[in-house]
Design a protein around this motif. Structure first.
Motif, mmCIF file in Angstrom:
data_model
loop_
_atom_site.group_PDB
_atom_site.id
_atom_site.type_symbol
_atom_site.label_atom_id
_atom_site.label_comp_id
_atom_site.label_asym_id
_atom_site.label_seq_id
_atom_site.Cartn_x
_atom_site.Cartn_y
_atom_site.Cartn_z
ATOM 1 N N PHE A 169 -3.560 -11.968 14.388
ATOM 2 C CA PHE A 169 -2.646 -12.669 13.487
ATOM 3 C C PHE A 169 -2.170 -11.811 12.315
ATOM 4 O O PHE A 169 -1.392 -12.273 11.499
ATOM 5 C CB PHE A 169 -3.312 -13.940 12.954
ATOM 6 N N LEU A 170 -2.622 -10.561 12.235
ATOM 7 C CA LEU A 170 -2.191 -9.680 11.143
ATOM 8 C C LEU A 170 -0.900 -8.960 11.519
ATOM 9 O O LEU A 170 -0.707 -8.551 12.667
ATOM 10 C CB LEU A 170 -3.289 -8.662 10.825
ATOM 11 N N LYS A 171 -0.035 -8.797 10.534
ATOM 12 C CA LYS A 171 1.244 -8.126 10.741
ATOM 13 C C LYS A 171 1.371 -6.973 9.754
ATOM 14 O O LYS A 171 1.107 -7.134 8.567
ATOM 15 C CB LYS A 171 2.409 -9.103 10.546
ATOM 16 N N LEU A 172 1.795 -5.818 10.267
ATOM 17 C CA LEU A 172 2.007 -4.636 9.438
ATOM 18 C C LEU A 172 3.491 -4.310 9.413
ATOM 19 O O LEU A 172 4.134 -4.199 10.466
ATOM 20 C CB LEU A 172 1.208 -3.444 9.981
ATOM 21 N N ASN A 173 4.026 -4.161 8.224
ATOM 22 C CA ASN A 173 5.446 -3.866 8.062
ATOM 23 C C ASN A 173 5.605 -2.653 7.149
ATOM 24 O O ASN A 173 5.043 -2.608 6.052
ATOM 25 C CB ASN A 173 6.194 -5.059 7.448
ATOM 26 N N PHE A 174 6.365 -1.667 7.618
ATOM 27 C CA PHE A 174 6.691 -0.505 6.796
ATOM 28 C C PHE A 174 7.999 -0.824 6.074
ATOM 29 O O PHE A 174 9.097 -0.518 6.558
ATOM 30 C CB PHE A 174 6.814 0.750 7.666
ATOM 31 N N THR A 175 7.877 -1.448 4.909
ATOM 32 C CA THR A 175 9.044 -1.922 4.170
ATOM 33 C C THR A 175 9.883 -0.777 3.623
ATOM 34 O O THR A 175 11.103 -0.822 3.645
ATOM 35 C CB THR A 175 8.601 -2.828 3.020
ATOM 36 N N GLU A 176 9.213 0.257 3.139
ATOM 37 C CA GLU A 176 9.886 1.432 2.593
ATOM 38 C C GLU A 176 9.171 2.676 3.091
ATOM 39 O O GLU A 176 8.042 2.587 3.604
ATOM 40 C CB GLU A 176 9.882 1.400 1.059
ATOM 41 N N PRO A 177 9.789 3.852 2.939
ATOM 42 C CA PRO A 177 9.069 5.077 3.302
ATOM 43 C C PRO A 177 7.786 5.220 2.488
ATOM 44 O O PRO A 177 7.775 5.035 1.281
ATOM 45 C CB PRO A 177 10.071 6.192 2.969
ATOM 46 N N GLN A 178 6.700 5.534 3.179
ATOM 47 C CA GLN A 178 5.372 5.709 2.568
ATOM 48 C C GLN A 178 4.879 4.406 1.917
ATOM 49 O O GLN A 178 4.120 4.446 0.950
ATOM 50 C CB GLN A 178 5.399 6.832 1.521
ATOM 51 N N THR A 179 5.295 3.265 2.439
ATOM 52 C CA THR A 179 4.852 1.972 1.903
ATOM 53 C C THR A 179 4.529 1.045 3.071
ATOM 54 O O THR A 179 5.344 0.872 3.978
ATOM 55 C CB THR A 179 5.929 1.335 1.017
ATOM 56 N N ILE B 73 0.851 -1.192 0.000
ATOM 57 C CA ILE B 73 0.000 0.000 0.000
ATOM 58 C C ILE B 73 0.885 1.239 0.000
ATOM 59 O O ILE B 73 1.711 1.423 0.899
ATOM 60 C CB ILE B 73 -0.933 0.008 1.221
ATOM 61 N N GLN B 74 0.714 2.081 -0.998
ATOM 62 C CA GLN B 74 1.429 3.354 -1.066
ATOM 63 C C GLN B 74 0.536 4.443 -0.475
ATOM 64 O O GLN B 74 -0.639 4.530 -0.816
ATOM 65 C CB GLN B 74 1.773 3.688 -2.521
ATOM 66 N N PHE B 75 1.085 5.268 0.400
ATOM 67 C CA PHE B 75 0.303 6.357 0.975
ATOM 68 C C PHE B 75 1.125 7.652 0.937
ATOM 69 O O PHE B 75 2.351 7.634 1.043
ATOM 70 C CB PHE B 75 -0.133 6.033 2.410
ATOM 71 N N PRO B 76 0.465 8.787 0.774
ATOM 72 C CA PRO B 76 1.163 10.073 0.640
ATOM 73 C C PRO B 76 1.749 10.545 1.972
ATOM 74 O O PRO B 76 1.353 10.061 3.041
ATOM 75 C CB PRO B 76 0.065 11.013 0.136
#
Length: 216
Positions: free
Chosen positions: A66-76, A35-38
């Protein structure tokens, strides 16, 4: 008569098909998309929800353990689950990804959909509600003429913004896609499109397949 294949060949084919379906890769085609966000959007995860703050307000998306959120890149943002082989986790994987994407779009741009009134004499107007501003409503209501002997009135909730572009076109907008769809469905329920004359209330790009009357 065709000869029967040897048992060894049947056993190998059977084991191959079952192993492919049982041990194959389990993945969500929707959930795996990042997901890309501004930069104007701030995402704040908590153990039970994800807070989305943008120029148009703040909302929350519920999260399962059981859900995992990862900020792989800036704004991603990437969404994953602990065990994708479980059906519930796999289904919530794609659903949660869609809800987060919709929340980001709602807090930055919002959602808009047109409503068309198709029929002879069908008209819509925006007027003040004589009951005044009730809790949860804007104090405005839609007054529609839909072929009944009386006008139809639909109060507008405070989370909906309604505009009358023409006498037969209503434009509604909201930051929540689900609430927008429910309000549009409520308006549509007064005159669902019918296939014989093509009259009714159409939402968005809705079309109805015309039918011909069977003559005896």
């Amino acid at each position: 008569m065709l000869p029967r294949p040897p048992p060894q060949l049947l056993q190998s084919l059977r084991s191959f098909s079952t192993s492919a379906s049982r041990h194959g890769g389990f993945i969500s085609n929707v959930g795996k998309q990042p997901i890309q966000f501004p930069p104007s959007v701030v995402l704040t995860p908590t153990p039970t929800a994800l807070s989305v703050k943008g120029p148009l307000g703040t909302t929350e998306v519920p999260l399962h353990p059981f859900l995992k959120l990862n900020f792989t890149e800036p704004q991603t943002l990437a969404v994953a689950v602990e065990d994708p082989t479980e059906k519930k986790q796999r289904s919530m994987w794609g659903l949660t990804r869609t809800l987060i994407s919709n929340a980001i779009q709602g807090m930055t741009e919002g959602f808009t959909t047109p409503i068309y009134l198709v029929g002879v004499g069908y008209r819509a107007a925006l007027e003040d509600d004589p009951r005044g501003k009730l809790p949860g409503f804007t104090g405005k209501r839609l007054a529609m003429k839909l072929g009944f002997s009386h006008s139809v009135y639909v109060p507008i909730p405070d989370y909906i913004k309604a505009e009358i572009e023409t006498a037969t076109k209503i434009v509604v907008s909201c930051t929540d896609k689900q609430k927008l769809g429910l309000f549009a469905a409520k308006v549509r329920s007064w005159r669902p499109p019918e296939p014989y004359k093509g009259k009714g209330i159409f939402v968005g790009n809705e079309r109805v397949r015309r039918k011909t009357v069977k003559k005896k």
